[in-house]
Design a protein around this motif. Structure first.
Motif, PDB file in Angstrom:
ATOM      1  N   ILE A  28       0.865  -1.179   0.000  1.00 37.81           N
ATOM      2  CA  ILE A  28       0.000   0.000   0.000  1.00 37.81           C
ATOM      3  C   ILE A  28       0.900   1.226   0.000  1.00 37.81           C
ATOM      4  O   ILE A  28       1.595   1.504   0.977  1.00 37.81           O
ATOM      5  N   VAL A  29       0.899   1.957  -1.095  1.00 37.87           N
ATOM      6  CA  VAL A  29       1.751   3.134  -1.207  1.00 37.87           C
ATOM      7  C   VAL A  29       1.061   4.386  -0.677  1.00 37.87           C
ATOM      8  O   VAL A  29       1.679   5.425  -0.491  1.00 37.87           O
ATOM      9  N   GLY A 122       5.286   7.379  13.142  1.00 31.93           N
ATOM     10  CA  GLY A 122       4.297   7.087  12.111  1.00 31.93           C
ATOM     11  C   GLY A 122       3.550   5.815  12.428  1.00 31.93           C
ATOM     12  O   GLY A 122       4.152   4.834  12.888  1.00 31.93           O
ATOM     13  N   ILE A 123       2.241   5.813  12.210  1.00 31.95           N
ATOM     14  CA  ILE A 123       1.424   4.609  12.340  1.00 31.95           C
ATOM     15  C   ILE A 123       0.710   4.431  11.007  1.00 31.95           C
ATOM     16  O   ILE A 123      -0.126   5.260  10.626  1.00 31.95           O
ATOM     17  N   THR A 124       1.059   3.369  10.303  1.00 25.57           N
ATOM     18  CA  THR A 124       0.596   3.188   8.925  1.00 25.57           C
ATOM     19  C   THR A 124       0.171   1.740   8.681  1.00 25.57           C
ATOM     20  O   THR A 124       0.346   0.873   9.535  1.00 25.57           O
ATOM     21  N   ALA A 125      -0.368   1.511   7.489  1.00 27.43           N
ATOM     22  CA  ALA A 125      -0.744   0.157   7.044  1.00 27.43           C
ATOM     23  C   ALA A 125      -0.027  -0.100   5.723  1.00 27.43           C
ATOM     24  O   ALA A 125      -0.578   0.149   4.653  1.00 27.43           O
ATOM     25  N   PRO A 126       1.219  -0.590   5.756  1.00 27.52           N
ATOM     26  CA  PRO A 126       2.016  -0.671   4.529  1.00 27.52           C
ATOM     27  C   PRO A 126       1.657  -1.804   3.588  1.00 27.52           C
ATOM     28  O   PRO A 126       2.068  -1.790   2.431  1.00 27.52           O
ATOM     29  N   PHE A 127       0.913  -2.809   4.049  1.00 28.35           N
ATOM     30  CA  PHE A 127       0.462  -3.901   3.195  1.00 28.35           C
ATOM     31  C   PHE A 127      -0.990  -4.198   3.534  1.00 28.35           C
ATOM     32  O   PHE A 127      -1.398  -4.097   4.693  1.00 28.35           O
ATOM     33  N   GLY A 128      -1.792  -4.597   2.522  1.00 25.25           N
ATOM     34  CA  GLY A 128      -3.191  -4.860   2.811  1.00 25.25           C
ATOM     35  C   GLY A 128      -3.930  -5.480   1.642  1.00 25.25           C
ATOM     36  O   GLY A 128      -3.498  -5.420   0.497  1.00 25.25           O
ATOM     37  N   LEU A 129      -5.067  -6.072   1.964  1.00 19.20           N
ATOM     38  CA  LEU A 129      -5.829  -6.821   0.971  1.00 19.20           C
ATOM     39  C   LEU A 129      -7.256  -7.033   1.460  1.00 19.20           C
ATOM     40  O   LEU A 129      -7.466  -7.462   2.589  1.00 19.20           O
TER      41      LEU A 129
END
Length: 410
Positions: A28-29, A122-129
């Motif tokens: 997830i970019v 930073g709090i992120t979601a770098p991969f997802g589906l």
């Protein structure tokens, strides 16, 4: 009893362009709304807001005051399967659109500690589906539901080593949670396979930023791989809910590293341009293997992915003290090498980005950012087989992305 139904699982993961995943593969970019407005071109060199924590922590020293960023990215994908000669012992229908709209949040906090040192979180979601087909669709023996979530906690420090050179370092603690399902041909009826697993993994990121001239800076950024050993539970149930198998499962996966080279150039007080090239080491995905304690869900699936490149070019225009406009284009390569390696969970393909965005300075302490991008892709073809079932066809694919962000300057 060993069940060959699980030859399909791309157990671990995995992303798809037709989900909440819109970098190559299943990355997830969408980690910055200001970046979204320029198709993320030059993000490692921009240092425009606190999202530099993700793209290049060295940019934290360019932020002159404390900043809290809260962002929401709305993802509206389309991924409709077109059947073309699929064969299996039990036919199906309802090809439909497996894509599900999704929301990807970002949170960043940046604080200068002194003239040379800055901290960020930073709090992120770098991969997802998120994809889900109907349980009666023609490819149900390969995939029904795929739901992958990650959350990454990324504290970072930046140091201004000289007047021209800044360096940054961050560590990552990442949680991954996965649910996958597909149907199983039991002869007279279909059963349902469901896999659930999770894990914590750890990594780091590094960055350099060099102010070559007062108007031009260069950047190099690296995010490490994060290795996960997912553990959980696999079940096979009949149509009436009878449990035929319930076993512990385990699988290893390396979420790949990235390296980005970027440039940002201020043409004059109103115009600036930026560009970048980013490599993701998807060649780590040569195969995906599952082990289960009773052997029912044990399987190995070849992937043979390639490394992929992403290229971006963007522009910023300062219309006034209140308004800033931006736009960008990008080309994002798929790591999937062929239709034979493309799966119903991962119908990934090359894509082209076209993006626009704006920033409004509402007050001295509050800034509002918005961005929009449309992703174009050639229809990816698929020729997936497990030896018994053969899924043949292609997908009509497109994606719309809309992001809104609030920046609070303190």
């Amino acid at each position: 009893m060993k069940l060959n139904i699980l030859k399909a699982p791309t157990f671990l993961l995995l992303g798809t362009m037709s989900s909440a995943s819109f970098g190559a593969g299943f990355a997830i970019v969408e980690q910055s709304v200001t970046g979204l407005g320029r198709a993320f071109a030059g993000s490692a060199a921009s240092a425009e807001d606190a999202s530099t924590i993700f793209f290049n922590p060295a940019g934290l020293v360019y932020l002159k005051q404390s900043e809290l960023d809260l962002a929401i990215n709305y993802v509206a994908p389309n991924s409709e399967f077109n059947n073309d000669g699929t064969s299996s012992p039990s036919n199906g229908g309802d090809y439909g659109d497996a894509a599900k709209n999704a929301v990807v949040p970002n949170f960043y906090y940046a604080k200068p500690l002194n003239e040379k040192l800055a901290f960020g979180l930073g709090i992120t979601a770098p991969f997802g589906l998120v994809t889900e087909y109907n349980e009666s669709w023609v490819g149900r023996y390969f995939a029904v539901k795929s739901d992958l979530k990650t959350i990454n906690f990324n504290p970072s420090l930046a140091y201004k080593a000289t007047d021209k050179l800044s360096i940054g370092f961050g560590v990552s603690a990442e949680y991954i949670d996965l649910t996958l399902s597909q149907m199983a041909n039991l002869g007279t009826s279909d059963g349902k396979v469901k896999l659930e697993a999770d894990d914590w993994g750890y990594g780091y990121n590094l960055g350099l930023m060099y102010q070559a001239t007062p108007d031009t800076r260069l950047a190099l950024a690296y995010r490490s791989k994060i290795s996960h050993t997912l553990k959980g539970d696999g079940t096979l149930t009949t149509a009436n809910g009878t449990v035929l198998a319930d076993q512990n499962i385990q699988g290893d996966v390396d979420l790949p590293e990235t390296i980005s080279l970027a440039i940002h150039h201020q043409i004059n007080p109103k115009w600036s341009v930026m560009a970048d090239a980013t490599m993701t080491r998807w060649s780590r995905f040569q195969e995906l293997a599952i082990e289960s304690d009773g052997g029912a869900f044990t399987s190995t699936k070849p992937e043979d992915w390639d490394n992929s490149m992403r290229y971006g070019l963007g522009v910023n225009y300062r219309y006034s003290d209140k308004w800033q406009l931006r736009s960008g284009i990008a080309y994002d390569e798929t790591p999937v090498p062929s239709a034979q390696r493309r799966t119903a969970r991962i119908p990934d393909n090359n894509r082209k980005w076209l993006a626009v965005g704006a920033t409004y300075h509402y007050s001295d302490n509050l800034i509002i950012d918005a961005g929009y991008a449309h992703l174009f892709a050639s229809n990816p073809s698929i020729k997936e087989s497990d030896g018994t079932n053969h899924l043949n066809g292609d997908y009509d694919v497109s994606v719309d992305l809309l992001g809104v962000q609030l920046r609070w300057l303190m």
